[in-house]
Enzyme design. Sequence first.
Site, PDB file in Angstrom:
ATOM      1  N   HIS A   1       0.777  -1.215   0.071  1.00 20.57           N
ATOM      2  CA  HIS A   1      -0.099   0.062  -0.198  1.00 20.57           C
ATOM      3  C   HIS A   1       0.751   1.182  -0.047  1.00 20.57           C
ATOM      4  CE1 HIS A   1      -3.763   1.786  -0.174  1.00 20.57           C
ATOM      5  NE2 HIS A   1      -4.584   1.080   0.805  1.00 20.57           N
TER       6      HIS A   1
ATOM      7  N   ASP B   1      -2.418   1.502  -4.733  1.00 18.36           N
ATOM      8  CA  ASP B   1      -3.612   1.629  -4.318  1.00 18.36           C
ATOM      9  C   ASP B   1      -4.612   0.494  -4.657  1.00 18.36           C
ATOM     10  OD1 ASP B   1      -4.908   2.382  -6.855  1.00 18.36           O
ATOM     11  OD2 ASP B   1      -3.743   4.259  -6.514  1.00 18.36           O
TER      12      ASP B   1
END
Length: 502
Positions: A472, A476
Amino acid sequence: RRTLKLLPTLHRSYHMGPRSHVSYSNVVLTSPSKRARMQTETLGSSGSCTMYKSRDLHTTVPQHSATVVPFKLSDIGEGIAEVTIKEWYVSVGDEVAQFDNICEVQSDKATVTITCRYDGVVRAVHFKEEDICKVGQALVDIEVSDEEAENVLPSTTEPEAVPESVASLSAAPTATPPPPPPANREILTTPAVRKLAADKAVDLSLVPATGKGGRITKDDLLNYIASSHEQQEQQEPVVRREQPTIATIPTAQFWNSSPTSQLISATQQEDTVVEIKGIAKVMVKTMTAAQQVPKFTYHDEYSMDNIVGLKTMMKKLGKEHKIKLTFMPLLIKAASQALTQFPMINAHVNSDCTQITYKASHNIGIATDTPHGLMVPNIKNVQNMSILDIAGELDRLKTLSENNKLSTDDVTGGTFSLSNVGAVGGTYASPMLVVPEVCIGAFGKIQTRPAFNSAGEVYASNTMCVSWSGDHRVLDGATVARYSNTLKRFLEDPSLLLFYLK
Protein backbone atom coordinates in the site's frame (compact mmCIF):
# COMPACT_ATOMS: atom_id res chain seq x y z
CA ARG A 1 80.75 -49.75 -21.21
CA ARG A 2 81.02 -46.44 -22.96
CA THR A 3 81.59 -43.32 -20.93
CA LEU A 4 78.33 -41.62 -19.91
CA LYS A 5 77.94 -37.88 -19.88
CA LEU A 6 76.43 -35.99 -16.98
CA LEU A 7 72.80 -37.08 -16.62
CA PRO A 8 70.12 -36.32 -14.07
CA THR A 9 70.21 -39.98 -13.07
CA LEU A 10 72.56 -42.93 -13.66
CA HIS A 11 71.73 -46.60 -14.06
CA ARG A 12 73.09 -48.89 -11.36
CA SER A 13 73.03 -52.19 -13.23
CA TYR A 14 73.18 -55.67 -11.88
CA HIS A 15 74.06 -58.44 -14.37
CA MET A 16 72.84 -61.69 -12.89
CA GLY A 17 73.54 -64.32 -15.50
CA PRO A 18 73.07 -64.06 -19.25
CA ARG A 19 69.29 -63.49 -19.12
CA SER A 20 68.86 -61.19 -16.15
CA HIS A 21 69.22 -57.47 -16.03
CA VAL A 22 67.97 -55.16 -13.29
CA SER A 23 68.30 -51.39 -13.56
CA TYR A 24 67.83 -48.69 -10.93
CA SER A 25 67.77 -45.03 -11.71
CA ASN A 26 68.06 -43.32 -8.35
CA VAL A 27 71.83 -42.78 -8.41
CA VAL A 28 73.38 -39.50 -9.53
CA LEU A 29 76.90 -39.11 -10.94
CA THR A 30 78.72 -36.06 -9.62
CA SER A 31 81.48 -35.90 -12.29
CA PRO A 32 83.01 -38.02 -15.08
CA SER A 33 86.32 -38.41 -13.24
CA LYS A 34 84.68 -40.11 -10.31
CA ARG A 35 83.29 -42.83 -12.52
CA ALA A 36 86.85 -44.16 -12.85
CA ARG A 37 86.82 -45.14 -9.21
CA MET A 38 84.05 -47.63 -9.71
CA GLN A 39 84.57 -50.83 -7.75
CA THR A 40 83.52 -54.30 -8.69
CA GLU A 41 81.96 -56.85 -6.42
CA THR A 42 80.91 -60.44 -6.95
CA LEU A 43 77.52 -61.38 -5.55
CA GLY A 44 76.37 -64.98 -5.03
CA SER A 45 77.84 -68.22 -6.25
CA SER A 46 75.23 -69.26 -8.76
CA GLY A 47 76.01 -66.52 -11.23
CA SER A 48 78.15 -63.51 -11.70
CA CYS A 49 76.75 -60.12 -10.80
CA THR A 50 78.70 -57.02 -11.58
CA MET A 51 77.71 -53.89 -9.69
CA TYR A 52 79.22 -50.54 -10.48
CA LYS A 53 79.24 -48.26 -7.52
CA SER A 54 81.20 -45.43 -6.02
CA ARG A 55 81.54 -43.80 -2.65
CA ASP A 56 81.16 -40.50 -4.44
CA LEU A 57 77.80 -41.38 -5.96
CA HIS A 58 74.91 -39.63 -4.26
CA THR A 59 71.56 -41.35 -3.91
CA THR A 60 68.62 -38.94 -4.36
CA VAL A 61 65.23 -39.50 -2.78
CA PRO A 62 62.40 -37.40 -4.26
CA GLN A 63 61.08 -34.92 -1.75
CA HIS A 64 57.31 -34.43 -1.97
CA SER A 65 56.65 -31.46 0.27
CA ALA A 66 53.03 -30.42 0.65
CA THR A 67 50.90 -27.90 2.48
CA VAL A 68 47.48 -28.39 4.06
CA VAL A 69 45.11 -25.53 3.29
CA PRO A 70 41.51 -24.98 4.40
CA PHE A 71 38.81 -25.03 1.72
CA LYS A 72 36.35 -22.44 2.95
CA LEU A 73 32.71 -21.90 2.12
CA SER A 74 32.68 -18.89 -0.16
CA ASP A 75 29.97 -16.26 -0.27
CA ILE A 76 27.42 -17.69 -2.71
CA GLY A 77 25.58 -14.39 -2.97
CA GLU A 78 22.01 -13.22 -2.40
CA GLY A 79 22.76 -12.38 1.26
CA ILE A 80 23.20 -16.03 2.26
CA ALA A 81 25.16 -16.23 5.52
CA GLU A 82 24.96 -19.96 6.31
CA VAL A 83 24.06 -23.30 4.77
CA THR A 84 23.09 -26.78 5.92
CA ILE A 85 25.33 -29.67 4.87
CA LYS A 86 23.06 -32.19 3.12
CA GLU A 87 25.50 -34.71 1.62
CA TRP A 88 29.27 -35.28 1.41
CA TYR A 89 30.83 -36.52 -1.81
CA VAL A 90 34.35 -36.88 -0.36
CA SER A 91 35.94 -38.33 2.76
CA VAL A 92 39.34 -38.14 4.42
CA GLY A 93 42.05 -39.57 2.16
CA ASP A 94 40.21 -39.02 -1.12
CA GLU A 95 42.10 -37.41 -3.99
CA VAL A 96 40.29 -34.40 -5.46
CA ALA A 97 40.82 -32.17 -8.48
CA GLN A 98 39.52 -28.81 -9.57
CA PHE A 99 35.76 -28.71 -10.10
CA ASP A 100 35.20 -32.09 -8.39
CA ASN A 101 32.06 -32.16 -6.22
CA ILE A 102 32.85 -31.70 -2.54
CA CYS A 103 29.42 -31.60 -0.93
CA GLU A 104 25.81 -30.59 -1.38
CA VAL A 105 24.49 -27.78 0.80
CA GLN A 106 21.08 -26.24 1.27
CA SER A 107 20.81 -22.50 1.67
CA ASP A 108 17.77 -20.42 2.49
CA LYS A 109 16.90 -20.46 -1.19
CA ALA A 110 18.10 -23.58 -2.93
CA THR A 111 20.28 -26.66 -2.91
CA VAL A 112 23.80 -25.97 -4.19
CA THR A 113 26.67 -28.31 -5.06
CA ILE A 114 30.05 -27.02 -3.82
CA THR A 115 32.95 -27.85 -6.14
CA CYS A 116 36.65 -28.02 -5.37
CA ARG A 117 39.10 -25.27 -6.33
CA TYR A 118 42.32 -27.19 -5.69
CA ASP A 119 44.11 -30.41 -6.69
CA GLY A 120 45.14 -32.49 -3.71
CA VAL A 121 44.11 -34.94 -0.98
CA VAL A 122 41.37 -34.41 1.61
CA ARG A 123 42.95 -34.47 5.09
CA ALA A 124 40.01 -33.37 7.27
CA VAL A 125 36.23 -32.94 7.05
CA HIS A 126 34.94 -30.37 9.54
CA PHE A 127 31.18 -30.89 9.44
CA LYS A 128 28.69 -33.73 9.53
CA GLU A 129 25.54 -33.96 7.48
CA GLU A 130 22.77 -31.63 8.72
CA ASP A 131 25.37 -29.38 10.44
CA ILE A 132 25.25 -25.63 9.87
CA CYS A 133 28.27 -24.06 8.13
CA LYS A 134 28.67 -20.29 7.98
CA VAL A 135 30.24 -18.41 5.10
CA GLY A 136 34.00 -18.20 5.67
CA GLN A 137 34.27 -21.41 7.69
CA ALA A 138 36.42 -24.28 6.41
CA LEU A 139 34.46 -27.20 4.97
CA VAL A 140 37.48 -29.47 4.52
CA ASP A 141 41.27 -29.34 4.69
CA ILE A 142 43.10 -30.26 1.49
CA GLU A 143 46.76 -31.18 1.18
CA VAL A 144 48.16 -29.49 -1.92
CA SER A 145 51.59 -29.27 -3.51
CA ASP A 146 53.92 -26.35 -2.78
CA GLU A 147 53.23 -24.99 -6.26
CA GLU A 148 49.52 -25.11 -5.60
CA ALA A 149 50.02 -23.60 -2.15
CA GLU A 150 51.61 -20.52 -3.69
CA ASN A 151 48.29 -19.89 -5.41
CA VAL A 152 46.24 -20.60 -2.29
CA LEU A 153 48.08 -19.07 0.65
CA PRO A 154 47.79 -15.40 -0.37
CA SER A 155 44.02 -15.67 -0.35
CA THR A 156 43.81 -17.76 2.83
CA THR A 157 45.69 -15.14 4.81
CA GLU A 158 43.09 -12.52 4.02
CA PRO A 159 40.50 -11.80 6.73
CA GLU A 160 37.27 -13.69 6.41
CA ALA A 161 34.52 -11.77 4.70
CA VAL A 162 31.57 -10.74 6.85
CA PRO A 163 28.31 -11.84 5.20
CA GLU A 164 26.15 -9.03 3.89
CA SER A 165 23.17 -8.04 5.98
CA VAL A 166 19.93 -9.23 4.55
CA ALA A 167 18.33 -5.97 5.60
CA SER A 168 19.77 -3.85 2.81
CA LEU A 169 21.52 -5.09 -0.28
CA SER A 170 20.52 -2.05 -2.30
CA ALA A 171 23.16 0.19 -0.74
CA ALA A 172 26.15 1.03 -2.91
CA PRO A 173 29.17 -1.21 -2.25
CA THR A 174 31.96 0.36 -0.21
CA ALA A 175 34.72 -2.08 -1.11
CA THR A 176 37.47 -0.53 -3.20
CA PRO A 177 38.24 -2.58 -6.32
CA PRO A 178 41.86 -3.61 -6.88
CA PRO A 179 43.89 -1.25 -9.08
CA PRO A 180 44.08 -2.19 -12.76
CA PRO A 181 47.21 -4.13 -13.75
CA PRO A 182 49.95 -2.13 -15.48
CA ALA A 183 50.16 -2.38 -19.24
CA ASN A 184 52.75 -4.67 -20.85
CA ARG A 185 53.61 -6.33 -17.56
CA GLU A 186 55.28 -9.73 -17.35
CA ILE A 187 52.69 -12.38 -16.50
CA LEU A 188 53.84 -14.57 -13.61
CA THR A 189 51.66 -17.55 -12.82
CA THR A 190 51.58 -21.34 -12.85
CA PRO A 191 50.72 -23.62 -15.76
CA ALA A 192 47.53 -24.68 -13.97
CA VAL A 193 46.33 -21.07 -13.82
CA ARG A 194 47.25 -20.51 -17.46
CA LYS A 195 45.24 -23.58 -18.48
CA LEU A 196 42.24 -22.42 -16.46
CA ALA A 197 42.47 -18.98 -18.05
CA ALA A 198 42.59 -20.54 -21.51
CA ASP A 199 39.56 -22.70 -20.74
CA LYS A 200 37.61 -19.64 -19.55
CA ALA A 201 38.90 -17.43 -22.41
CA VAL A 202 40.38 -14.88 -19.97
CA ASP A 203 43.24 -12.54 -20.86
CA LEU A 204 45.67 -12.88 -17.95
CA SER A 205 47.10 -9.43 -18.60
CA LEU A 206 43.79 -8.00 -17.32
CA VAL A 207 43.79 -9.96 -14.06
CA PRO A 208 45.04 -8.05 -10.98
CA ALA A 209 47.79 -10.03 -9.19
CA THR A 210 47.94 -10.41 -5.40
CA GLY A 211 50.52 -13.21 -5.16
CA LYS A 212 54.11 -12.95 -4.08
CA GLY A 213 56.25 -10.96 -6.52
CA GLY A 214 53.26 -9.98 -8.65
CA ARG A 215 52.21 -13.58 -9.32
CA ILE A 216 48.64 -14.24 -10.47
CA THR A 217 47.07 -16.84 -8.18
CA LYS A 218 44.14 -19.09 -8.92
CA ASP A 219 41.96 -17.04 -6.56
CA ASP A 220 42.91 -13.89 -8.49
CA LEU A 221 41.64 -15.48 -11.69
CA LEU A 222 38.44 -16.86 -10.15
CA ASN A 223 37.67 -13.52 -8.49
CA TYR A 224 38.22 -11.73 -11.79
CA ILE A 225 35.83 -14.11 -13.57
CA ALA A 226 33.21 -13.62 -10.84
CA SER A 227 33.52 -9.81 -10.96
CA SER A 228 33.21 -9.88 -14.75
CA HIS A 229 29.92 -11.77 -14.48
CA GLU A 230 28.62 -9.27 -11.91
CA GLN A 231 29.47 -6.37 -14.21
CA GLN A 232 27.59 -8.00 -17.07
CA GLU A 233 24.52 -8.40 -14.86
CA GLN A 234 24.66 -4.77 -13.81
CA GLN A 235 24.62 -3.68 -17.46
CA GLU A 236 21.08 -4.96 -18.06
CA PRO A 237 18.86 -2.39 -19.87
CA VAL A 238 16.78 -1.44 -16.81
CA VAL A 239 16.18 2.11 -15.59
CA ARG A 240 17.70 1.30 -12.24
CA ARG A 241 18.00 -2.18 -10.88
CA GLU A 242 17.38 -2.80 -7.22
CA GLN A 243 18.64 -6.05 -5.75
CA PRO A 244 16.14 -8.11 -3.77
CA THR A 245 16.39 -7.45 -0.05
CA ILE A 246 14.81 -10.64 1.17
CA ALA A 247 14.98 -14.26 0.08
CA THR A 248 12.23 -15.19 -2.34
CA ILE A 249 11.39 -18.68 -1.13
CA PRO A 250 8.19 -18.43 0.94
CA THR A 251 5.06 -16.74 -0.44
CA ALA A 252 1.65 -17.89 0.69
CA GLN A 253 0.94 -17.96 4.40
CA PHE A 254 0.17 -21.62 4.83
CA TRP A 255 2.34 -24.43 6.12
CA ASN A 256 3.03 -27.88 4.85
CA SER A 257 2.24 -30.25 7.68
CA SER A 258 4.34 -33.14 6.36
CA PRO A 259 7.74 -32.25 7.95
CA THR A 260 6.15 -31.57 11.34
CA SER A 261 4.00 -34.69 11.30
CA GLN A 262 7.07 -36.77 10.55
CA LEU A 263 8.83 -35.42 13.63
CA ILE A 264 6.05 -35.32 16.20
CA SER A 265 3.73 -38.24 16.79
CA ALA A 266 0.10 -37.60 17.61
CA THR A 267 0.38 -39.88 20.66
CA GLN A 268 3.59 -38.33 21.98
CA GLN A 269 3.28 -37.36 25.63
CA GLU A 270 6.42 -35.19 26.02
CA ASP A 271 7.30 -31.82 24.57
CA THR A 272 9.71 -31.87 21.66
CA VAL A 273 12.03 -29.01 20.74
CA VAL A 274 12.82 -28.86 17.03
CA GLU A 275 15.40 -26.46 15.61
CA ILE A 276 14.05 -24.16 12.91
CA LYS A 277 16.37 -24.41 9.93
CA GLY A 278 16.47 -24.79 6.19
CA ILE A 279 13.26 -23.86 4.39
CA ALA A 280 11.40 -23.18 7.64
CA LYS A 281 14.11 -20.73 8.68
CA VAL A 282 13.75 -18.64 5.55
CA MET A 283 10.01 -18.54 6.20
CA VAL A 284 10.76 -16.78 9.48
CA LYS A 285 13.06 -14.30 7.78
CA THR A 286 10.78 -13.50 4.87
CA MET A 287 7.54 -13.25 6.79
CA THR A 288 9.15 -11.01 9.41
CA ALA A 289 10.24 -8.61 6.67
CA ALA A 290 6.86 -8.82 4.91
CA GLN A 291 5.08 -7.91 8.15
CA GLN A 292 6.91 -4.56 8.14
CA VAL A 293 5.22 -3.55 4.86
CA PRO A 294 1.72 -2.02 5.05
CA LYS A 295 -0.46 -4.09 2.75
CA PHE A 296 -4.08 -4.34 1.69
CA THR A 297 -6.03 -7.38 0.48
CA TYR A 298 -8.58 -7.52 -2.33
CA HIS A 299 -10.93 -10.44 -3.06
CA ASP A 300 -13.06 -11.36 -6.06
CA GLU A 301 -14.74 -14.31 -7.75
CA TYR A 302 -14.11 -15.40 -11.35
CA SER A 303 -16.41 -17.51 -13.50
CA MET A 304 -14.38 -20.42 -14.86
CA ASP A 305 -17.08 -22.02 -17.01
CA ASN A 306 -15.26 -21.46 -20.30
CA ILE A 307 -11.93 -22.58 -18.84
CA VAL A 308 -13.48 -25.77 -17.47
CA GLY A 309 -14.99 -26.35 -20.92
CA LEU A 310 -11.44 -26.62 -22.29
CA LYS A 311 -10.53 -29.46 -19.94
CA THR A 312 -11.13 -32.27 -22.44
CA MET A 313 -9.14 -30.53 -25.16
CA MET A 314 -6.31 -29.74 -22.72
CA LYS A 315 -5.99 -33.39 -21.67
CA LYS A 316 -5.73 -34.47 -25.28
CA LEU A 317 -3.16 -31.79 -26.06
CA GLY A 318 -1.14 -32.74 -22.99
CA LYS A 319 -0.91 -36.37 -24.12
CA GLU A 320 0.29 -35.31 -27.55
CA HIS A 321 3.13 -33.24 -26.04
CA LYS A 322 3.75 -35.66 -23.14
CA ILE A 323 3.22 -33.02 -20.46
CA LYS A 324 0.71 -32.56 -17.67
CA LEU A 325 -1.48 -29.72 -18.91
CA THR A 326 -3.59 -28.30 -16.07
CA PHE A 327 -5.40 -24.99 -15.63
CA MET A 328 -2.38 -23.42 -13.90
CA PRO A 329 -0.28 -22.74 -17.05
CA LEU A 330 -3.25 -20.93 -18.60
CA LEU A 331 -3.76 -18.87 -15.41
CA ILE A 332 -0.07 -17.93 -15.39
CA LYS A 333 -0.12 -16.83 -19.04
CA ALA A 334 -3.28 -14.80 -18.52
CA ALA A 335 -1.76 -13.14 -15.44
CA SER A 336 1.35 -12.25 -17.47
CA GLN A 337 -0.75 -10.78 -20.28
CA ALA A 338 -2.60 -8.61 -17.76
CA LEU A 339 0.75 -7.43 -16.35
CA THR A 340 1.64 -5.87 -19.70
CA GLN A 341 -1.21 -3.41 -19.12
CA PHE A 342 -0.25 -2.77 -15.47
CA PRO A 343 3.57 -2.59 -15.26
CA MET A 344 3.36 -1.08 -11.77
CA ILE A 345 2.16 -4.49 -10.53
CA ASN A 346 5.30 -6.24 -11.87
CA ALA A 347 7.77 -4.16 -9.90
CA HIS A 348 10.31 -4.03 -7.07
CA VAL A 349 10.64 -1.33 -4.43
CA ASN A 350 13.93 -0.59 -2.67
CA SER A 351 14.44 -1.04 1.07
CA ASP A 352 13.72 2.55 2.12
CA CYS A 353 10.87 2.90 -0.40
CA THR A 354 12.38 5.79 -2.31
CA GLN A 355 12.49 4.11 -5.73
CA ILE A 356 10.35 1.64 -7.63
CA THR A 357 11.73 -0.41 -10.51
CA TYR A 358 9.33 -1.61 -13.20
CA LYS A 359 10.62 -5.01 -14.27
CA ALA A 360 10.83 -5.77 -17.98
CA SER A 361 10.66 -9.54 -17.49
CA HIS A 362 7.68 -11.38 -16.05
CA ASN A 363 9.42 -13.83 -13.70
CA ILE A 364 6.38 -15.32 -12.01
CA GLY A 365 6.93 -17.28 -8.81
CA ILE A 366 4.69 -20.28 -8.13
CA ALA A 367 4.18 -21.53 -4.58
CA THR A 368 4.88 -25.27 -4.61
CA ASP A 369 3.91 -27.70 -1.86
CA THR A 370 6.68 -30.29 -1.36
CA PRO A 371 7.63 -32.91 1.25
CA HIS A 372 10.41 -30.52 2.33
CA GLY A 373 8.12 -27.56 2.87
CA LEU A 374 6.93 -24.61 0.83
CA MET A 375 9.17 -23.66 -2.11
CA VAL A 376 8.58 -20.89 -4.62
CA PRO A 377 10.55 -21.29 -7.86
CA ASN A 378 9.80 -18.82 -10.60
CA ILE A 379 9.27 -19.17 -14.34
CA LYS A 380 11.47 -16.72 -16.20
CA ASN A 381 10.21 -14.47 -19.04
CA VAL A 382 6.64 -15.75 -19.07
CA GLN A 383 5.72 -12.91 -21.46
CA ASN A 384 7.71 -14.68 -24.19
CA MET A 385 6.38 -18.21 -23.57
CA SER A 386 3.44 -20.17 -24.89
CA ILE A 387 1.04 -21.99 -22.60
CA LEU A 388 2.68 -25.30 -23.56
CA ASP A 389 6.12 -23.85 -22.75
CA ILE A 390 4.87 -22.74 -19.35
CA ALA A 391 3.41 -26.20 -18.69
CA GLY A 392 6.76 -27.84 -19.48
CA GLU A 393 8.70 -25.44 -17.24
CA LEU A 394 6.16 -25.81 -14.46
CA ASP A 395 6.55 -29.59 -14.60
CA ARG A 396 10.36 -29.29 -14.49
CA LEU A 397 10.29 -26.99 -11.47
CA LYS A 398 7.81 -29.20 -9.66
CA THR A 399 10.02 -32.26 -10.12
CA LEU A 400 13.10 -30.39 -8.86
CA SER A 401 11.14 -29.04 -5.89
CA GLU A 402 9.95 -32.46 -4.82
CA ASN A 403 13.55 -33.75 -4.94
CA ASN A 404 14.93 -30.64 -3.24
CA LYS A 405 17.17 -29.97 -6.25
CA LEU A 406 16.19 -26.41 -7.19
CA SER A 407 19.09 -24.21 -8.24
CA THR A 408 19.67 -20.68 -7.01
CA ASP A 409 18.60 -19.35 -10.40
CA ASP A 410 15.28 -21.20 -10.10
CA VAL A 411 14.30 -19.42 -6.88
CA THR A 412 15.74 -15.93 -7.33
CA GLY A 413 14.85 -12.98 -9.52
CA GLY A 414 11.08 -13.25 -9.11
CA THR A 415 9.02 -10.15 -9.99
CA PHE A 416 5.46 -11.28 -9.19
CA SER A 417 4.08 -14.32 -7.35
CA LEU A 418 1.03 -16.57 -7.43
CA SER A 419 -0.13 -19.16 -4.92
CA ASN A 420 -2.50 -21.98 -5.77
CA VAL A 421 -4.19 -22.43 -2.40
CA GLY A 422 -6.99 -24.29 -4.17
CA ALA A 423 -4.64 -27.27 -4.53
CA VAL A 424 -4.96 -27.89 -0.78
CA GLY A 425 -8.65 -27.05 -0.61
CA GLY A 426 -8.54 -23.33 0.18
CA THR A 427 -10.86 -20.62 -1.15
CA TYR A 428 -9.87 -17.17 0.09
CA ALA A 429 -6.49 -16.22 1.53
CA SER A 430 -4.51 -13.23 2.70
CA PRO A 431 -1.14 -13.88 1.02
CA MET A 432 1.98 -12.24 2.41
CA LEU A 433 4.13 -10.11 0.14
CA VAL A 434 7.50 -11.36 -1.08
CA VAL A 435 9.62 -8.29 -0.46
CA PRO A 436 10.74 -6.48 -2.64
CA GLU A 437 7.82 -7.52 -4.90
CA VAL A 438 4.75 -5.29 -4.58
CA CYS A 439 1.90 -7.71 -5.35
CA ILE A 440 0.97 -11.35 -4.89
CA GLY A 441 -2.13 -13.36 -5.82
CA ALA A 442 -3.75 -16.53 -4.50
CA PHE A 443 -6.12 -18.74 -6.53
CA GLY A 444 -8.71 -20.74 -4.61
CA LYS A 445 -10.29 -24.01 -5.66
CA ILE A 446 -12.93 -24.06 -8.39
CA GLN A 447 -16.36 -24.69 -6.87
CA THR A 448 -19.77 -25.35 -8.39
CA ARG A 449 -22.23 -22.74 -7.16
CA PRO A 450 -25.72 -21.57 -8.18
CA ALA A 451 -25.63 -18.41 -10.28
CA PHE A 452 -27.92 -16.36 -12.51
CA ASN A 453 -27.45 -15.97 -16.24
CA SER A 454 -28.39 -12.89 -18.28
CA ALA A 455 -31.98 -14.10 -18.49
CA GLY A 456 -32.28 -14.39 -14.73
CA GLU A 457 -32.21 -18.17 -14.79
CA VAL A 458 -30.36 -20.19 -12.16
CA TYR A 459 -27.58 -22.44 -13.41
CA ALA A 460 -24.57 -24.31 -11.99
CA SER A 461 -21.53 -22.07 -12.28
CA ASN A 462 -17.85 -23.00 -11.87
CA THR A 463 -16.48 -20.25 -9.63
CA MET A 464 -12.94 -19.56 -8.43
CA CYS A 465 -12.15 -17.32 -5.47
CA VAL A 466 -9.19 -15.01 -5.99
CA SER A 467 -7.24 -12.97 -3.40
CA TRP A 468 -4.67 -10.22 -3.92
CA SER A 469 -2.27 -8.47 -1.54
CA GLY A 470 -0.52 -5.25 -2.50
CA ASP A 471 2.15 -2.97 -1.04
CA HIS A 472 0.00 0.00 0.00
CA ARG A 473 3.01 2.32 -0.02
CA VAL A 474 3.19 2.22 -3.83
CA LEU A 475 -0.10 0.62 -4.93
CA ASP A 476 -3.67 1.65 -4.26
CA GLY A 477 -6.68 -0.60 -4.15
CA ALA A 478 -8.14 0.72 -7.39
CA THR A 479 -5.03 -0.24 -9.37
CA VAL A 480 -5.07 -3.81 -8.07
CA ALA A 481 -8.84 -4.04 -8.67
CA ARG A 482 -8.40 -2.95 -12.29
CA TYR A 483 -5.63 -5.50 -12.77
CA SER A 484 -7.84 -8.19 -11.27
CA ASN A 485 -10.73 -7.21 -13.57
CA THR A 486 -8.44 -7.46 -16.62
CA LEU A 487 -7.34 -10.94 -15.63
CA LYS A 488 -10.96 -11.83 -14.94
CA ARG A 489 -11.95 -10.89 -18.51
CA PHE A 490 -9.17 -13.07 -19.96
CA LEU A 491 -10.23 -16.09 -17.90
CA GLU A 492 -13.96 -15.71 -18.37
CA ASP A 493 -13.47 -15.38 -22.12
CA PRO A 494 -10.15 -17.04 -23.07
CA SER A 495 -10.64 -16.10 -26.74
CA LEU A 496 -9.71 -12.51 -25.80
CA LEU A 497 -6.16 -13.66 -25.22
CA LEU A 498 -5.80 -14.29 -28.95
CA PHE A 499 -6.12 -10.57 -29.64
CA TYR A 500 -3.33 -9.62 -27.20
CA LEU A 501 -0.78 -12.41 -27.62
CA LYS A 502 2.31 -11.43 -29.61
